[in-house]
Design an enzyme around this catalytic site. Structure first.
Site, PDB file in Angstrom:
ATOM      1  N   TYR A 152       0.807  -1.215   0.000  1.00 21.32           N
ATOM      2  CA  TYR A 152       0.000   0.000   0.000  1.00 21.32           C
ATOM      3  C   TYR A 152       0.847   1.274   0.000  1.00 21.32           C
ATOM      4  O   TYR A 152       0.332   2.359  -0.262  1.00 21.32           O
ATOM      5  CB  TYR A 152      -0.942   0.013   1.199  1.00 21.32           C
ATOM      6  CG  TYR A 152      -2.043  -1.023   1.125  1.00 21.32           C
ATOM      7  CD1 TYR A 152      -2.204  -1.843   0.021  1.00 21.32           C
ATOM      8  CD2 TYR A 152      -2.924  -1.192   2.183  1.00 21.32           C
ATOM      9  CE1 TYR A 152      -3.189  -2.797  -0.044  1.00 21.32           C
ATOM     10  CE2 TYR A 152      -3.940  -2.140   2.132  1.00 21.32           C
ATOM     11  CZ  TYR A 152      -4.060  -2.941   1.016  1.00 21.32           C
ATOM     12  OH  TYR A 152      -5.069  -3.882   0.956  1.00 21.32           O
TER      13      TYR A 152
ATOM     14  N   LYS B  91       4.950 -14.492   2.899  1.00 19.90           N
ATOM     15  CA  LYS B  91       5.152 -15.448   1.794  1.00 19.90           C
ATOM     16  C   LYS B  91       6.651 -15.571   1.550  1.00 19.90           C
ATOM     17  O   LYS B  91       7.158 -15.370   0.444  1.00 19.90           O
ATOM     18  CB  LYS B  91       4.428 -14.991   0.531  1.00 19.90           C
ATOM     19  CG  LYS B  91       2.950 -15.290   0.550  1.00 19.90           C
ATOM     20  CD  LYS B  91       2.638 -16.789   0.590  1.00 19.90           C
ATOM     21  CE  LYS B  91       2.972 -17.482  -0.703  1.00 19.90           C
ATOM     22  NZ  LYS B  91       2.604 -18.932  -0.674  1.00 19.90           N
TER      23      LYS B  91
ATOM     24  N   ASP C 278      -1.290 -17.859   2.689  1.00 17.46           N
ATOM     25  CA  ASP C 278      -2.368 -18.718   2.207  1.00 17.46           C
ATOM     26  C   ASP C 278      -2.757 -19.759   3.254  1.00 17.46           C
ATOM     27  O   ASP C 278      -3.937 -20.008   3.507  1.00 17.46           O
ATOM     28  CB  ASP C 278      -1.986 -19.380   0.883  1.00 17.46           C
ATOM     29  CG  ASP C 278      -0.585 -19.992   0.897  1.00 17.46           C
ATOM     30  OD1 ASP C 278       0.188 -19.713   1.830  1.00 17.46           O
ATOM     31  OD2 ASP C 278      -0.259 -20.746  -0.039  1.00 17.46           O
TER      32      ASP C 278
ATOM     33  N   ASP D 257      -4.388  -6.486   6.124  1.00 14.63           N
ATOM     34  CA  ASP D 257      -5.703  -5.977   5.756  1.00 14.63           C
ATOM     35  C   ASP D 257      -6.663  -7.133   5.477  1.00 14.63           C
ATOM     36  O   ASP D 257      -7.791  -7.190   5.997  1.00 14.63           O
ATOM     37  CB  ASP D 257      -5.554  -5.085   4.520  1.00 14.63           C
ATOM     38  CG  ASP D 257      -6.803  -4.277   4.200  1.00 14.63           C
ATOM     39  OD1 ASP D 257      -7.777  -4.340   4.978  1.00 14.63           O
ATOM     40  OD2 ASP D 257      -6.789  -3.560   3.184  1.00 14.63           O
TER      41      ASP D 257
ATOM     42  N   ASP E 249     -10.050  -8.757   8.038  1.00 14.21           N
ATOM     43  CA  ASP E 249     -11.453  -8.944   7.677  1.00 14.21           C
ATOM     44  C   ASP E 249     -11.873 -10.406   7.833  1.00 14.21           C
ATOM     45  O   ASP E 249     -12.994 -10.695   8.264  1.00 14.21           O
ATOM     46  CB  ASP E 249     -11.696  -8.479   6.245  1.00 14.21           C
ATOM     47  CG  ASP E 249     -11.776  -6.960   6.138  1.00 14.21           C
ATOM     48  OD1 ASP E 249     -11.432  -6.281   7.122  1.00 14.21           O
ATOM     49  OD2 ASP E 249     -12.178  -6.452   5.074  1.00 14.21           O
TER      50      ASP E 249
END
Length: 360
Positions: free
Chosen positions: A137, A192, A224, A248, A252
């Site tokens: 971001y 990752k 993942d 982020d 959620d």
């Protein structure tokens, strides 16, 4: 007696409703010790003035003890590049005030049924710490769109950025009681590292920092895989730290396991400033109808009280923070006043009044 100046930015959509509901609850919990001053900002203000974050609002945020925000963003109000204007309000504050740690508690409260079958209150209780100023971001507004044929954004990871968010996560774990499964204080690094050098670097710096916290267990999970683990063994987690975009997404997902974004609190913290808002959006489809749940913003207000109490060694604010959290949970557990997003019919004012009564 110490007083605290709080800048409020109602914003767009349901933002004014949930922000003012939170102000009412915090007044009930703290009396006149909090002095709230409202300032403009958001997508609607941009449409009127051309500024999503006016200079006087930014100055007020810099000068305040804390910032309380409702929500921002409206359909159709975008920048020329197609990105949403509303998000830019807190993104600008995030970068200009260096709010490097985004703290998202994931807690299953009494009275709320998890969509994960069989999990009970007390069994899901962890915190996601999202690095808030770097990662993918950091490329916002600086990416390349070449002739409408090629677009790139750059993922940025620095040693300073990872060190400070990792220290924050380990220090937070020391303050907690450990994971529900085994009471082990644990920080999980989500990355990752098996694919990208930037994430391998993130993990390496995380491990360097973690070596200074031998009392806190270090754990690693690929982005993942952790999405599966958060559903199958949420009680294993205590604190999770992640790069900006991964944090982020995981935030959620975690919120979804404990009732949804309508109950998800958020704190964006730096060395000198703190911004507090619910994790949900502006929900313009129900704005102005008294249908929104203020719970996420009220719980964010409790995070604000706790942060202020710790910064200023103010035991009364720490007590008030716990009182607000207990009041919210007591109302939800009673099952008589339940917001629409949790299956009830209570309005924004109903929820606010019930929580205030519980505090009284």
């Amino acid at each position: 007696m110490q007083h605290y100046d709080i800048t409020t930015i109602d914003g767009d959509g349901i933002g004014p409703e949930v922000c003012q509901a939170t102000v009412a609850v915090l007044h009930e919990a703290c009396g006149s010790r909090l002095r709230f001053t409202a300032h403009d900002g958001g997508a609607a203000h941009y449409a009127r003035s051309g500024a999503v974050l006016p200079a006087d609002t930014e100055a007020a945020c810099r000068g305040a003890h804390a910032i309380l925000h409702g929500a921002a963003g409206l359909p159709g109000i975008t920048y020329p590049d197609g990105t949403e204007v509303g998000n830019d309000l807190h993104l600008q504050l995030r970068f200009r005030l260096d709010l490097f740690a985004n703290v998202r508690p994931i807690k299953l409260y009494r009275g709320v049924q998890s969509p994960l079958r069989g999990w009970q209150p007390g069994q899901i209780d962890y915190v996601i710490v999202r690095e808030n100023t770097e990662g993918l971001y950091a490329s916002r507004g600086a990416g390349i769109n070449l002739r409408g044929e090629l677009a790139t954004d750059t993922l940025v990871v620095t040693r300073k950025g990872v060190e400070r968010v990792a220290r924050f996560a380990f220090a937070l774990a020391r303050q907690r009681s450990g994971a529900p499964r085994d009471s082990q204080r644990r920080v999980t690094c989500c990355d990752k590292a098996n694919i990208l050098r930037s994430y391998a670097f993130f993990r390496a710096v995380f491990d360097e920092v973690g070596a200074a916290y031998p009392d806190v267990q270090r754990d690693h999970a690929y982005a993942d895989a952790i999405t599966v683990h958060m559903l199958k063994k949420p009680d294993f987690y205590d604190v999770i730290v992640a790069e900006n975009m991964f944090g982020d997404i995981l935030s959620d997902l975690g919120a979804g396991t404990v009732g949804g974004l309508g109950i998800a609190a958020s704190a964006e913290l730096g060395e000198h400033h703190g911004l507090f808002q619910g994790a949900h959006g502006s929900a313009p489809d129900i704005a102005g109808q008294n249908l929104a749940s203020p719970v996420a913003t009220i719980l964010s207000g409790a995070l604000m009280l706790r942060w202020l109490g710790e910064r200023h060694a103010d035991a009364d604010l720490l007590t008030a923070a716990s009182r607000v959290e207990r009041a919210v949970e007591a109302v939800l557990a009673a099952g008589e006043t339940v917001p629409r997003d949790l299956g009830g019919t209570a309005s924004c004012t109903d929820m606010t009044a019930a929580i205030c009564r519980q505090l009284g």
